[in-house]
Design a protein around this motif. Structure first.
Motif, short mmCIF file in Angstrom:
data_model
loop_
_atom_site.label_atom_id
_atom_site.label_comp_id
_atom_site.label_asym_id
_atom_site.label_seq_id
_atom_site.Cartn_x
_atom_site.Cartn_y
_atom_site.Cartn_z
N ASP A 24 0.84 -1.19 0.00
CA ASP A 24 0.00 0.00 0.00
C ASP A 24 0.88 1.25 0.00
N HIS A 26 0.34 4.31 1.01
CA HIS A 26 0.27 5.10 2.25
C HIS A 26 1.20 4.50 3.31
N ARG A 27 1.17 3.19 3.44
CA ARG A 27 2.02 2.52 4.43
C ARG A 27 3.49 2.61 4.03
N HIS A 60 -4.06 1.42 8.86
CA HIS A 60 -2.74 1.32 8.23
C HIS A 60 -1.63 1.10 9.26
#
Length: 105
Positions: A24, A26-27, A60
């Protein structure tokens, strides 16, 4: 009241869960930001500039914590996160260098 660690992270960082967590963007951004924080200081979970709802942001960070990539500690009304740099460099050498070399968003 002393800081309380969230769920204990795994002792061994396994490649599969780590790569799944890093899939991901964002992570991966969170980890990249922590890699660039050379002093290894603890950061607030809200300090990463993620334009996400609180529940999505919490999800997250839970994924990152359960994959063994970060250590998260509750400080009452805020949570702090640190990169598990030593464990990652020992168990998955080169991973943090690779993430750190990615261009910023």
């Amino acid at each position: 009241m002393p800081a309380q660690p969230k769920n204990i992270e795994p002792d061994v960082v396994e490649l599969g869960p780590a790569l799944s967590a890093l899939a991901d963007p964002h992570r991966r951004r969170v980890i990249r930001d922590l890699v660039h924080d050379a002093d290894g200081s603890e950061r607030s979970c809200t300090s990463f500039g993620l334009d996400l709802s609180k529940s999505t942001r919490s999800h997250h960070f839970k994924v990152l914590r359960e994959a063994g990539l970060v250590r998260q500690v509750d400080h009452g009304n805020w949570s702090g996160v640190t990169l598990r740099r030593a464990e990652l460099n020992q168990q998955l050498p080169g991973l943090l260098d690779l993430i750190g070399s990615e261009p910023a968003d």
